[in-house]
Every structure is written in C-alpha cells, then in structure tokens.
Design a protein around this motif. Structure first.
Motif, PDB file in Angstrom:
ATOM      1  N   PHE B 212      32.357  20.305  47.287  1.00 39.54           N
ATOM      2  CA  PHE B 212      30.984  19.995  47.720  1.00 39.54           C
ATOM      3  C   PHE B 212      30.001  20.554  46.695  1.00 39.54           C
ATOM      4  CE2 PHE B 212      30.907  19.283  52.628  1.00 39.54           C
ATOM      5  CZ  PHE B 212      31.768  18.210  52.472  1.00 39.54           C
ATOM      6  N   HIS B 213      28.969  19.785  46.378  1.00 41.56           N
ATOM      7  CA  HIS B 213      27.905  20.238  45.487  1.00 41.56           C
ATOM      8  C   HIS B 213      26.567  19.991  46.161  1.00 41.56           C
ATOM      9  CE1 HIS B 213      30.732  20.749  42.142  1.00 41.56           C
ATOM     10  NE2 HIS B 213      31.290  19.629  42.578  1.00 41.56           N
ATOM     11  N   ARG B 214      25.757  21.025  46.162  1.00 35.19           N
ATOM     12  CA  ARG B 214      24.420  20.934  46.762  1.00 35.19           C
ATOM     13  C   ARG B 214      23.403  21.046  45.632  1.00 35.19           C
ATOM     14  NH1 ARG B 214      28.174  23.648  49.553  1.00 35.19           N
ATOM     15  NH2 ARG B 214      28.223  23.634  51.845  1.00 35.19           N
ATOM     16  N   TYR B 215      22.484  20.093  45.577  1.00 37.03           N
ATOM     17  CA  TYR B 215      21.528  20.052  44.475  1.00 37.03           C
ATOM     18  C   TYR B 215      20.140  20.508  44.933  1.00 37.03           C
ATOM     19  CZ  TYR B 215      24.923  17.619  41.615  1.00 37.03           C
ATOM     20  OH  TYR B 215      26.041  17.304  40.881  1.00 37.03           O
ATOM     21  N   ALA B 216      19.583  21.479  44.171  1.00 43.92           N
ATOM     22  CA  ALA B 216      18.218  21.940  44.435  1.00 43.92           C
ATOM     23  C   ALA B 216      17.225  20.869  43.987  1.00 43.92           C
ATOM     24  CB  ALA B 216      17.964  23.253  43.694  1.00 43.92           C
ATOM     25  N   ASP B 217      16.048  20.882  44.587  1.00 45.45           N
ATOM     26  CA  ASP B 217      14.981  19.939  44.240  1.00 45.45           C
ATOM     27  C   ASP B 217      15.452  18.484  44.345  1.00 45.45           C
ATOM     28  OD1 ASP B 217      12.416  19.169  43.512  1.00 45.45           O
ATOM     29  OD2 ASP B 217      12.945  19.034  41.394  1.00 45.45           O
ATOM     30  N   ALA B 218      16.286  18.230  45.308  1.00 43.94           N
ATOM     31  CA  ALA B 218      16.757  16.857  45.535  1.00 43.94           C
ATOM     32  C   ALA B 218      16.867  16.640  47.041  1.00 43.94           C
ATOM     33  CB  ALA B 218      18.113  16.625  44.881  1.00 43.94           C
ATOM     34  N   GLY B 219      16.560  15.438  47.463  1.00 43.77           N
ATOM     35  CA  GLY B 219      16.682  15.099  48.876  1.00 43.77           C
ATOM     36  C   GLY B 219      17.746  14.036  49.068  1.00 43.77           C
ATOM     37  N   HIS B 220      17.414  13.052  49.868  1.00 45.48           N
ATOM     38  CA  HIS B 220      18.346  11.980  50.209  1.00 45.48           C
ATOM     39  C   HIS B 220      18.268  10.884  49.145  1.00 45.48           C
ATOM     40  CE1 HIS B 220      20.717   9.960  53.338  1.00 45.48           C
ATOM     41  NE2 HIS B 220      20.106   8.842  52.984  1.00 45.48           N
ATOM     42  N   GLY B 221      19.389  10.465  48.648  1.00 41.97           N
ATOM     43  CA  GLY B 221      19.398   9.305  47.748  1.00 41.97           C
ATOM     44  C   GLY B 221      18.922   9.588  46.342  1.00 41.97           C
ATOM     45  N   PHE B 222      19.302  10.725  45.791  1.00 42.45           N
ATOM     46  CA  PHE B 222      18.741  11.097  44.490  1.00 42.45           C
ATOM     47  C   PHE B 222      19.348  10.327  43.317  1.00 42.45           C
ATOM     48  CE2 PHE B 222      21.927  14.253  45.676  1.00 42.45           C
ATOM     49  CZ  PHE B 222      22.721  14.362  44.541  1.00 42.45           C
ATOM     50  N   PHE B 223      20.311   9.442  43.566  1.00 43.72           N
ATOM     51  CA  PHE B 223      20.820   8.541  42.512  1.00 43.72           C
ATOM     52  C   PHE B 223      19.947   7.286  42.360  1.00 43.72           C
ATOM     53  CE2 PHE B 223      25.733   9.362  42.194  1.00 43.72           C
ATOM     54  CZ  PHE B 223      25.500  10.700  41.948  1.00 43.72           C
ATOM     55  N   TYR B 224      19.119   6.980  43.369  1.00 46.03           N
ATOM     56  CA  TYR B 224      18.444   5.673  43.418  1.00 46.03           C
ATOM     57  C   TYR B 224      17.238   5.669  42.493  1.00 46.03           C
ATOM     58  CZ  TYR B 224      21.085   5.324  47.839  1.00 46.03           C
ATOM     59  OH  TYR B 224      22.056   5.325  48.807  1.00 46.03           O
TER      60      TYR B 224
END
Lengths: 95, 252
Positions: B212-224
């Motif tokens: 599992f990786h949790r990304y700071a300063d990112a919400g839902h759908g940060f690939f889009y």
C-alpha cells in the motif's frame, strides 16, 4: 469514490438536448462524480427520457450551494405563481 | 526499458467477449504486436464510464508490454456517449457486483485463452473499478496480481450495503488469491486514510501479500490528467509503482 447517492423524480415536461427538444419523464438527482465542473462531487441533475436511450439527457452539474439556491427559487416561483392563480394551466398541458 | 533502436507496434480495437452469464459485451483491447508471450491485464473502468481516459490507459498497458483488455461494464445499459451511459448508471446506483465480477472474469478468461498470453493475468481498476478489483481478486480465482487505485467502499457499514453491493469487499479478505497493490491519496474522502488503514490491517491479519502507498497532497483520482484532482509528481510515481509491481508478479 462514488457516493451512490441517487434519487429520481418522475416529471412531465420538455428538455432541449443535442438533437433538439424531447419529452422528459424523469429527473435523476445525484450527489456523485460530475463530468465537467471542477469538483470531486457535485449535485447533478439529469433530465431524461428513459425510453429514448442514454442520449436523451439534459445535464446540469451544480455546487451544493447553488443547487440549494435553485431549489429555493423554484419553490418560491411556484408559490408566487400559485398565489397569483396561474397553476391551473399545468393541468391543461398534461391532458 | 524501451531503446530507440527497438521495433514497437500495437493494435488497439473494439472487440466482443463473453461476460457475466455468457452475455456478449464489447471491450477495448490493446496489444503489442508480435508473438509474445505477453502477460495480460484486465482494466476495470471507473464510475465516469468506459471513457477516453480508460482507452488511453488500456493503450498505456499495451505500450508497456501487456495484452490489455477493458470490458465495457455498462454495455447492457444501452449505447450513447460514455458520459450519457455513465450518467444513467450513476442514477441507477452503479452496476451489480455479481455482474461486474462476471464481466471481469470473462475478460480474464479471454486473455488467458490467447496464444500470445504468457498465462499470467492481472487486474487494474480505479475508483469504483478499484473496489471491484479488490472484489474480483478475492472472489474469482485466476488472477496473478491486482492493482486497486483509490477504490472506496472496500470498507462499508451495514447502511452502505445494497442489493447491488451486498457485501463489503474487506469481508472477503481471507479469500484474496493474489498480491495486491493499493495506491491512495491522503486527502481522499472515500476511501479515507482510516479505511485504508482498516483494509491494510485486515490484509496483515490474514497474511496476504500486499503493498500500500499513501500519497501526500493527493486526493481521489490523482492519475486523471483531465480533472482538477491530477497530481503530476504522485501520478508519475504511482504509475512506476504499478509497472514495477506487475513486472514482479506477471513476468515469466
């Protein structure tokens, strides 16, 4: 993520879509992912004719605040129209 | 790693395949040219539909050497623009888990039947597709790796359960059959960090292989890249993690 918050109002009216005017028979109201407005979730209203396929749709995507404002203004407008004795006309339109 | 003197080519097209209940549905299939053998990847599209982003993502997996197949989970809802079809599904509260799992299983079987497949098939999904990825990797035997990108409603309260989504995917954790990669934004509301932690605790408790990786300063759908949620740095790192993970588990 999808909220799956969805309500449907059965309605009678007309909407203007990409192919012109068509008869409406439902309004789908959701608080979920929008397609265009720059929000993760929005108050979406799809005015549709379910019998005419997915393309029979007039879409709006609103911020929650503006959706409440719209709802209040719709009710206020109807209240005023009713107070002035205008609402008898809608019976004729549905006949 | 691609070198500039290498040959490269792919075919990407709409095909038909057998989904849930043997129904014929359409799917977008992108594959590298050549005999392979290549690993397979099933892509589960998100609630906004079987849209341009998913076609691009499907080609991205082919570009990286995968037979990539994205079934149209909304096929039965009629046809129109991806937005119009997805709006109809959104109003209906999504598609049923059982039907989605059947379609994804059909895609997996289709890929594995190909002479160009190396026999290994993974599954990738974002948003509702992330949730369905966890579900299918737990309920349908045959996957070799699973990538859940910000799938919410993996953890569900009793009030969240519906006829279409009768069981929370986390409740099937013991049945998870393959390694799981999860990518999440710390600012996401669904899944929240607390829900991600709860899912991770369940994976640990059942001795599952996961990352599992949790990304700071990112919400839902940060690939889009076409949405305000896009986060360039996190997306680049996330895609690298996806392809590193898949290379580990799907290579032969």
């Amino acid at each position: 993520m999808c909220t799956m918050i969805s309500h449907q109002a059965k309605i009678f009216g007309s909407g203007k879509g990409t192919a012109g005017w068509f008869e409406l028979n439902a309004a789908n109201v959701t608080y979920d992912h929008p397609f265009h407005i720059r929000l993760e979730h929005a108050l979406n209203i799809d005015f549709v004719n379910e019998a005419a396929g997915p393309g029979a749709r007039v879409a709006v995507e609103l911020t929650p605040e503006s959706a409440r404002e719209l709802a209040h203004k719709i009710l206020a407008t109807l209240d005023q129209a009713e107070g002035d004795g205008w609402l008898h006309e809608h019976h004729e339109a549905q006949e | 790693m691609y070198q500039t003197d290498m040959y490269e080519g792919m075919v990407a097209e709409t095909i038909t395949m057998h989904g849930a209940n043997g129904d014929v549905i359409n799917a977008y299939f992108a594959r590298p040219l050549g005999a392979g053998p290549f690993p397979g990847m099933v892509l589960i599209h998100h609630l906004p539909g079987w849209d341009e982003w998913y076609r691009e993502a499907t080609r991205k997996f082919a570009h990286h050497g995968y037979l990539a197949l994205s079934p149209n989970l909304y096929f039965r809802e009629g046809h129109g623009t991806p937005e119009d079809v997805a709006a109809q599904v959104r109003a209906a509260g999504g598609v049923a888990d059982a039907q989605a799992m059947g379609d994804v299983e059909g895609a997996m079987r289709h890929l594995r039947s190909l002479p160009t497949c190396n026999g290994k098939v993974g599954v990738f999904g974002t948003c509702s597709g992330g949730r369905q990825t966890v579900l299918v990797a737990s309920r349908v035997p045959g996957f070799d790796a699973a990538v859940d990108c910000w799938g919410g409603r993996v953890v569900m309260s009793q009030e969240d359960l519906t006829e279409k989504q009768p069981v929370a995917p986390i409740d099937y954790t013991n049945d998870l059959t393959c390694p799981l990669l999860g990518l999440f934004g710390e600012e996401d509301q669904a899944p929240t960090l607390a829900q991600v932690d709860e899912h991770e605790a369940a994976l640990k408790a059942h001795g599952k292989t996961y990352e599992f990786h949790r990304y700071a300063d990112a919400g839902h759908g940060f690939f889009y890249y076409d949405r305000p949620a896009y986060r360039q740095e996190q997306a680049v790192d996330g895609w690298q993690k996806v392809f590193t993970f898949l290379a580990t588990h799907l290579s032969t």
